[in-house]
Write a protein that holds these residues in place. Sequence first.
Motif, short mmCIF file in Angstrom:
data_model
loop_
_atom_site.label_atom_id
_atom_site.label_comp_id
_atom_site.label_asym_id
_atom_site.label_seq_id
_atom_site.Cartn_x
_atom_site.Cartn_y
_atom_site.Cartn_z
N MET A 1 0.84 -1.19 0.00
CA MET A 1 0.00 0.00 0.00
C MET A 1 0.88 1.25 0.00
O MET A 1 1.97 1.25 0.53
CB MET A 1 -0.92 0.01 1.23
N HIS A 2 0.34 2.31 -0.62
CA HIS A 2 1.03 3.59 -0.69
C HIS A 2 0.25 4.60 0.14
O HIS A 2 -0.96 4.46 0.31
CB HIS A 2 1.09 4.04 -2.16
N GLU A 5 -3.08 6.08 -0.98
CA GLU A 5 -4.33 5.28 -0.93
C GLU A 5 -5.08 5.47 0.39
O GLU A 5 -6.11 4.84 0.61
CB GLU A 5 -3.99 3.79 -1.11
N TYR A 21 9.07 8.76 3.82
CA TYR A 21 8.20 7.61 4.05
C TYR A 21 7.36 7.40 2.78
O TYR A 21 6.71 8.33 2.31
CB TYR A 21 7.26 7.84 5.23
N ASP A 22 7.37 6.18 2.25
CA ASP A 22 6.57 5.88 1.06
C ASP A 22 5.38 5.01 1.40
O ASP A 22 4.27 5.25 0.95
CB ASP A 22 7.43 5.16 0.00
N GLU A 23 5.64 3.99 2.21
CA GLU A 23 4.58 3.03 2.52
C GLU A 23 4.24 3.08 4.00
O GLU A 23 5.14 3.16 4.84
CB GLU A 23 5.04 1.61 2.16
N GLU A 29 -1.55 1.37 8.32
CA GLU A 29 -2.44 0.87 7.27
C GLU A 29 -3.79 0.44 7.83
O GLU A 29 -4.85 0.67 7.23
CB GLU A 29 -1.75 -0.32 6.58
#
Length: 412
Positions: A1-2, A5, A21-23, A29
């Motif tokens: 997940m990104h 989203e 931070y990317d994910e 999440e």
Amino acid sequence: MHFTELALNKPILKAIYEKNYDEPTQVQELAIPLILERKDLIASAQTGTGKTAAFALPILQLLFHQQDASKNAKKIRALVVSPTRELAVQIEAEFKDYSKYTNLRTACVFGGTSIDSQKDVLRKGVDILIATPGRLLDLRKQEALHLDSVEVLVLDEADLMLDMGFIDDVRKIERMCPEEKQTLLFSATMPAKVIHLAASILKNPERVEVSPSGTSAKNVLQLLYYVPKSSKIELCLHLLRNEIQGNILIFRRTKNGVDKLENTLLKNDFKVESLHGDKTQSARQTALNKFKNGEVNILIATDVASRGIDIDELDVVINFDLPNIPETYVHRIGRTGRAGNTGTSYSFCAADEKAYVKNIQKLIQKSIQVVEDHPHPLDPKAKPQVHKKKGGSKHKSGRKSAASKKNKKRWY
């Protein structure tokens, strides 16, 4: 997940990307969508799983539409209650990082510093307040703040908050906030008292559990040494001289134990600092800074003082005293072996701590590797020490006082 989203707006996403931070982490999440849906939440997550961002990011998103209220019209709409000053300061820093491209204002209040300067900050208007329980109640008593506009209440490190005796304060604070608020409870462990508190103040909460309380760190080599209580310091010195290297965090159960071990290590020319609840805020911060910048490589702490401290690249954890709560063991060793690195935990077990080992192994569902080849082994037949009172009472049983021996009439 990104992160894109997760229904976060561009100013917040920009701040996230600037922190590289990317994910999102697992707790982010799972928790962020539920918080954005305005649901109450119980989250079980260890320190180092990204839990602060898990509540900070959605809170900033929920309050974003009110960000342009004039400074004086700003009211406390999100309240984060934290058990320790160190943790409160850390949470404030993260909120400020993520809100840098918004007009939302964050403040932090805690004891041990001037209350007047904190009143000045509050007077100027604040959207998000991070506070320790005692100082928050002091400010409310002096009518320096009001909690009747709070939309989101976060109780962070709830298990530690209750261990430190803040249960009544937490309940008072919760009652001061509006009944229709959203409540988020985060806790590293979930003992019965935390579950009971959650049941009494949360409404139909969602549950998020990340690295469940029985999961011990995968990247940590766990070693167990059976040793007489009186020989623990000698064993510690032996290991520090011959085997253990790098940045080391040593846990002791009591403040006196921390001080005693620190003095012994200093006499033996080790570079060491300590943390416990009796130290002032500035002394604790100084000790932590020395450890982080490499002036010392050994930090000795109690569980309470160490909670909420973010230490990167920790090589070794030593359980000088084993904890009587098995989840605490998992929490301690989880401070090493993070972010793909490996770490080692050394646990010293005296005769009266054998039951703790059984409970820990039951929780983590595996046996801890025992090291038998060391200079201070425990006799397998050794019994726990029983501490008897010395001498007993100086009076003989059935004694009479000198007055009663004289058969004189009393005035009553």
